[in-house]
Design a protein around this motif. Structure first.
Motif, PDB file in Angstrom:
ATOM      1  N   GLY A  99       2.729  -8.697 -20.329  1.00 51.85           N
ATOM      2  CA  GLY A  99       2.120  -9.854 -19.693  1.00 51.85           C
ATOM      3  C   GLY A  99       3.076 -11.017 -19.539  1.00 51.85           C
ATOM      4  N   LEU A 100       3.876 -11.283 -20.568  1.00 55.77           N
ATOM      5  CA  LEU A 100       4.843 -12.381 -20.474  1.00 55.77           C
ATOM      6  C   LEU A 100       5.941 -12.059 -19.467  1.00 55.77           C
ATOM      7  CD1 LEU A 100       5.232 -13.544 -24.192  1.00 55.77           C
ATOM      8  CD2 LEU A 100       3.813 -14.528 -22.371  1.00 55.77           C
ATOM      9  N   SER A 101       6.367 -10.801 -19.407  1.00 57.52           N
ATOM     10  CA  SER A 101       7.352 -10.416 -18.403  1.00 57.52           C
ATOM     11  C   SER A 101       6.804 -10.631 -17.002  1.00 57.52           C
ATOM     12  CB  SER A 101       7.745  -8.947 -18.600  1.00 57.52           C
ATOM     13  OG  SER A 101       8.575  -8.498 -17.552  1.00 57.52           O
ATOM     14  N   ALA A 102       5.560 -10.233 -16.780  1.00 55.72           N
ATOM     15  CA  ALA A 102       4.944 -10.428 -15.468  1.00 55.72           C
ATOM     16  C   ALA A 102       4.859 -11.911 -15.118  1.00 55.72           C
ATOM     17  CB  ALA A 102       3.555  -9.793 -15.446  1.00 55.72           C
ATOM     18  N   ALA A 103       4.450 -12.732 -16.088  1.00 56.54           N
ATOM     19  CA  ALA A 103       4.332 -14.170 -15.835  1.00 56.54           C
ATOM     20  C   ALA A 103       5.688 -14.785 -15.517  1.00 56.54           C
ATOM     21  CB  ALA A 103       3.711 -14.853 -17.055  1.00 56.54           C
ATOM     22  N   TYR A 104       6.714 -14.373 -16.226  1.00 57.62           N
ATOM     23  CA  TYR A 104       8.069 -14.866 -15.963  1.00 57.62           C
ATOM     24  C   TYR A 104       8.477 -14.563 -14.524  1.00 57.62           C
ATOM     25  CZ  TYR A 104      13.215 -14.767 -16.055  1.00 57.62           C
ATOM     26  OH  TYR A 104      14.546 -14.947 -15.771  1.00 57.62           O
ATOM     27  N   HIS A 105       8.230 -13.347 -14.077  1.00 57.66           N
ATOM     28  CA  HIS A 105       8.645 -12.961 -12.727  1.00 57.66           C
ATOM     29  C   HIS A 105       7.751 -13.580 -11.652  1.00 57.66           C
ATOM     30  CE1 HIS A 105      11.998 -10.379 -13.708  1.00 57.66           C
ATOM     31  NE2 HIS A 105      11.290  -9.849 -14.682  1.00 57.66           N
ATOM     32  N   LEU A 106       6.500 -13.863 -11.970  1.00 58.57           N
ATOM     33  CA  LEU A 106       5.674 -14.612 -11.026  1.00 58.57           C
ATOM     34  C   LEU A 106       6.244 -16.013 -10.821  1.00 58.57           C
ATOM     35  CD1 LEU A 106       2.051 -13.624 -12.169  1.00 58.57           C
ATOM     36  CD2 LEU A 106       3.174 -12.962 -10.024  1.00 58.57           C
ATOM     37  N   ARG A 107       6.696 -16.635 -11.898  1.00 57.40           N
ATOM     38  CA  ARG A 107       7.320 -17.957 -11.779  1.00 57.40           C
ATOM     39  C   ARG A 107       8.581 -17.888 -10.927  1.00 57.40           C
ATOM     40  NH1 ARG A 107       7.500 -22.751 -15.750  1.00 57.40           N
ATOM     41  NH2 ARG A 107       7.708 -23.549 -13.648  1.00 57.40           N
ATOM     42  N   ARG A 145      -4.944  -4.464  -5.319  1.00 54.72           N
ATOM     43  CA  ARG A 145      -4.908  -5.807  -5.912  1.00 54.72           C
ATOM     44  C   ARG A 145      -4.710  -5.761  -7.423  1.00 54.72           C
ATOM     45  NH1 ARG A 145     -10.787  -7.396  -4.102  1.00 54.72           N
ATOM     46  NH2 ARG A 145     -10.990  -5.285  -4.962  1.00 54.72           N
ATOM     47  N   VAL A 146      -4.905  -4.599  -8.016  1.00 47.75           N
ATOM     48  CA  VAL A 146      -4.875  -4.466  -9.474  1.00 47.75           C
ATOM     49  C   VAL A 146      -3.621  -3.716  -9.897  1.00 47.75           C
ATOM     50  CG1 VAL A 146      -6.066  -3.566 -11.507  1.00 47.75           C
ATOM     51  CG2 VAL A 146      -7.395  -4.446  -9.560  1.00 47.75           C
ATOM     52  N   HIS A 147      -2.841  -4.330 -10.766  1.00 46.99           N
ATOM     53  CA  HIS A 147      -1.636  -3.693 -11.303  1.00 46.99           C
ATOM     54  C   HIS A 147      -1.771  -3.588 -12.814  1.00 46.99           C
ATOM     55  CE1 HIS A 147       1.244  -3.675  -7.793  1.00 46.99           C
ATOM     56  NE2 HIS A 147       0.172  -4.262  -7.305  1.00 46.99           N
ATOM     57  N   LEU A 148      -1.357  -2.449 -13.349  1.00 42.19           N
ATOM     58  CA  LEU A 148      -1.409  -2.213 -14.788  1.00 42.19           C
ATOM     59  C   LEU A 148       0.002  -2.140 -15.337  1.00 42.19           C
ATOM     60  CD1 LEU A 148      -4.114  -0.820 -13.513  1.00 42.19           C
ATOM     61  CD2 LEU A 148      -4.363   0.059 -15.826  1.00 42.19           C
ATOM     62  N   VAL A 149       0.318  -3.006 -16.275  1.00 41.86           N
ATOM     63  CA  VAL A 149       1.639  -3.018 -16.904  1.00 41.86           C
ATOM     64  C   VAL A 149       1.455  -2.797 -18.403  1.00 41.86           C
ATOM     65  CG1 VAL A 149       2.663  -4.482 -15.135  1.00 41.86           C
ATOM     66  CG2 VAL A 149       1.613  -5.556 -17.124  1.00 41.86           C
ATOM     67  N   GLY A 150       2.455  -2.157 -19.010  1.00 44.46           N
ATOM     68  CA  GLY A 150       2.287  -1.751 -20.397  1.00 44.46           C
ATOM     69  C   GLY A 150       1.292  -0.620 -20.515  1.00 44.46           C
ATOM     70  N   TYR A 151       1.127   0.142 -19.452  1.00 46.19           N
ATOM     71  CA  TYR A 151       0.151   1.230 -19.389  1.00 46.19           C
ATOM     72  C   TYR A 151       0.899   2.528 -19.143  1.00 46.19           C
ATOM     73  CZ  TYR A 151      -3.865   3.960 -17.615  1.00 46.19           C
ATOM     74  OH  TYR A 151      -4.828   4.913 -17.401  1.00 46.19           O
ATOM     75  N   GLY A 152       0.677   3.523 -19.990  1.00 45.07           N
ATOM     76  CA  GLY A 152       1.325   4.813 -19.782  1.00 45.07           C
ATOM     77  C   GLY A 152       2.828   4.733 -19.916  1.00 45.07           C
ATOM     78  N   PRO A 153       3.575   5.040 -18.835  1.00 41.63           N
ATOM     79  CA  PRO A 153       5.033   5.090 -18.929  1.00 41.63           C
ATOM     80  C   PRO A 153       5.686   3.740 -19.208  1.00 41.63           C
ATOM     81  CG  PRO A 153       4.319   5.347 -16.657  1.00 41.63           C
ATOM     82  CD  PRO A 153       3.090   5.440 -17.510  1.00 41.63           C
ATOM     83  N   SER A 154       4.970   2.643 -19.014  1.00 35.61           N
ATOM     84  CA  SER A 154       5.566   1.324 -19.280  1.00 35.61           C
ATOM     85  C   SER A 154       5.095   0.744 -20.607  1.00 35.61           C
ATOM     86  CB  SER A 154       5.240   0.345 -18.138  1.00 35.61           C
ATOM     87  OG  SER A 154       3.851   0.135 -18.028  1.00 35.61           O
ATOM     88  N   ALA A 155       4.650   1.614 -21.526  1.00 33.00           N
ATOM     89  CA  ALA A 155       4.108   1.150 -22.798  1.00 33.00           C
ATOM     90  C   ALA A 155       5.168   0.939 -23.872  1.00 33.00           C
ATOM     91  CB  ALA A 155       3.045   2.118 -23.310  1.00 33.00           C
ATOM     92  N   SER A 156       6.448   0.963 -23.512  1.00 30.34           N
ATOM     93  CA  SER A 156       7.515   0.599 -24.441  1.00 30.34           C
ATOM     94  C   SER A 156       7.954  -0.822 -24.111  1.00 30.34           C
ATOM     95  CB  SER A 156       8.705   1.552 -24.279  1.00 30.34           C
ATOM     96  OG  SER A 156       9.244   1.449 -22.970  1.00 30.34           O
ATOM     97  N   THR A 157       8.750  -1.426 -24.987  1.00 25.87           N
ATOM     98  CA  THR A 157       9.137  -2.817 -24.720  1.00 25.87           C
ATOM     99  C   THR A 157      10.027  -2.931 -23.484  1.00 25.87           C
ATOM    100  OG1 THR A 157      10.937  -2.625 -26.331  1.00 25.87           O
ATOM    101  CG2 THR A 157       8.870  -3.568 -27.105  1.00 25.87           C
ATOM    102  N   ILE A 158      10.970  -2.009 -23.310  1.00 26.86           N
ATOM    103  CA  ILE A 158      11.807  -2.071 -22.115  1.00 26.86           C
ATOM    104  C   ILE A 158      11.008  -1.685 -20.874  1.00 26.86           C
ATOM    105  CG2 ILE A 158      12.699   0.294 -22.370  1.00 26.86           C
ATOM    106  CD1 ILE A 158      15.390  -0.813 -21.286  1.00 26.86           C
ATOM    107  N   GLY A 159      10.093  -0.720 -21.022  1.00 24.84           N
ATOM    108  CA  GLY A 159       9.247  -0.334 -19.900  1.00 24.84           C
ATOM    109  C   GLY A 159       8.330  -1.459 -19.473  1.00 24.84           C
ATOM    110  N   ALA A 160       7.834  -2.224 -20.448  1.00 25.80           N
ATOM    111  CA  ALA A 160       6.956  -3.349 -20.145  1.00 25.80           C
ATOM    112  C   ALA A 160       7.701  -4.420 -19.358  1.00 25.80           C
ATOM    113  CB  ALA A 160       6.394  -3.930 -21.439  1.00 25.80           C
ATOM    114  N   ASN A 161       8.943  -4.685 -19.718  1.00 22.71           N
ATOM    115  CA  ASN A 161       9.744  -5.650 -18.964  1.00 22.71           C
ATOM    116  C   ASN A 161       9.877  -5.239 -17.508  1.00 22.71           C
ATOM    117  OD1 ASN A 161      10.156  -7.224 -21.210  1.00 22.71           O
ATOM    118  ND2 ASN A 161      12.314  -6.694 -21.473  1.00 22.71           N
ATOM    119  N   ARG A 162      10.238  -3.991 -17.283  1.00 24.32           N
ATOM    120  CA  ARG A 162      10.435  -3.507 -15.915  1.00 24.32           C
ATOM    121  C   ARG A 162       9.135  -3.498 -15.130  1.00 24.32           C
ATOM    122  NH1 ARG A 162      14.198   1.576 -17.912  1.00 24.32           N
ATOM    123  NH2 ARG A 162      16.154   0.399 -18.158  1.00 24.32           N
TER     124      ARG A 162
END
Length: 370
Positions: A15-23, A325-342
């Motif tokens: 969530g914080l990674s997503a917010a950073y990139h939205l900014r 309209r709906v994106h899932l992050v930290g879900y499945g393949p992005s559930a690691s810390t580096i995956g969550a960032n990407r």
């Protein structure tokens, strides 16, 4: 009701990674998007980790984008180290996370277009109802510990708890403890408890796989691909860790030599005083610790009917196939810390393009690149 371009649910790594990139894409916190988090303080799921999990025991913690985590004390609890880091990150980038806020449901708003094609979403929370063009869901799994059911479970006179509520080893001193689960948390808990308990038993459904040598990029990509395929098929995601095997560290080697990690097959039923197997073997116990993993915390998305017949949400990149309209992050393949960032970066870029196409009034829609 406040109208926004994006609502981010969850203020963990993804969530914080997503917010950073939205900014970075030109959207402003509070004006164009909000970040909602149900936790009482910064730190995501890390703030709930047991005290004996020090930062030095954490494997593969990647810094958030734009700000490195440096100078951390390896002997300090990871909950404190990462909680302080997330707090500093939120303040540095002025992300203004709303907490504690419970998201009750996300449903169709019914204006501005047809369902799934530019219409608004209503995000109903304990704080307010938000009207949004898009949603980034970063709720992770910590809120949904998985408890399997076995015959006789309700008759057990001892204590049952899930690894989500693990308090550290001291509470198990002098007790007979069964740890159920073959993942990393189960082995970590077991090795700690064995130092103070009267007896420990390790029970898993499948024989554990111990990984010799370093875990390289090639193995990591293969593990992520296996999880990603399940998500593409609309099946419930499997954790990346569950397909990588257990690293054979010095501590694990010692525990195996001492018999702490002698694995037993899954028992058949639970009795008032312990467990029993089909062959008649019994073990008496005071505690059963279920280290049986977690499931994705996505029940609040149920009104959108995103689930496939296989039980999961079908996702391509980070986008829910049934609703762009709906994106899932930290879900499945992005559930690691580096995956969550990407994933956070990918979701922000994709939604910036979507907002531009649907005529949002943000700077991002006016041509500011993601």
């Amino acid at each position: 009701m406040r109208e926004l371009d994006v609502v981010v649910i969850g203020a963990g790594q993804a969530g914080l990674s997503a917010a950073y990139h939205l900014r970075r894409a030109g959207l402003e916190p509070e004006r164009d998007f909000v970040v909602l988090d149900h936790a009482p303080r910064p730190g995501g799921a890390w703030q709930f980790r047991w005290p004996s999990l020090t930062y030095g025991k954490v494997h593969g913690m990647h810094s958030l984008p734009g700000m490195e985590l440096t100078g951390a004390d390896d002997g300090r609890p990871s909950s404190e180290v990462i909680g302080a880091y997330f707090d500093a990150y939120e303040r540095r980038f002025e992300l203004r996370v709303h907490r504690p806020v419970e998201v009750k449901a996300v449903r169709e708003g019914g204006s501005g277009g047809s369902e799934g094609e530019g219409g608004r979403l209503l995000v109903e929370t304990s704080e307010d109802t938000y009207v949004t063009r898009a949603l980034i869901n970063a709720t992770g799994t910590w809120d949904r510990p998985f408890w399997p059911h076995y015959p006789g479970q309700e008759t057990f006179r001892g204590r049952q708890l899930h690894t989500a509520d693990y308090p550290g080893p001291a509470e198990f001193a002098g007790q007979r403890v069964i740890v159920v689960g073959g993942g990393a948390s189960g082995t970590q808990h077991l090795m700690e408890i064995a130092e103070v308990a009267a007896a420990t038993y390790w029970v898993t459904r499948r024989p554990p796989v111990f990984r010799e040598g370093p875990f390289g990029e090639e193995q990591g990509r293969a593990a992520v691909a296996m999880v990603e395929e399940r998500v593409r098929l609309g099946l419930p995601p499997q954790s990346v860790v569950s397909v990588t095997g257990l690293p054979l560290t010095d501590a694990v080697r010692r525990a195996r030599e001492e018999g702490v990690l002698d694995r037993l097959p899954m028992f058949e039923r639970i009795t008032p005083d312990g467990v029993t197997w089909a062959d008649g073997r019994t073990v008496e116990a005071d505690v059963i610790l279920w280290a049986t993993g977690f499931r994705a915390a996505v029940d609040h998305l149920a009104p959108l009917k995103l689930r496939e017949p296989g039980g999961g949400i079908r996702v391509e990149d980070t986008r829910a196939v049934r609703d762009e309209r709906v994106h899932l992050v930290g879900y499945g393949p992005s559930a690691s810390t580096i995956g969550a960032n990407r994933a956070g970066r990918a979701a922000a870029r994709s939604l910036t393009r979507l907002l531009k196409q649907t005529g949002s009034g943000t700077r991002a829609a006016q041509g500011v690149p993601a």
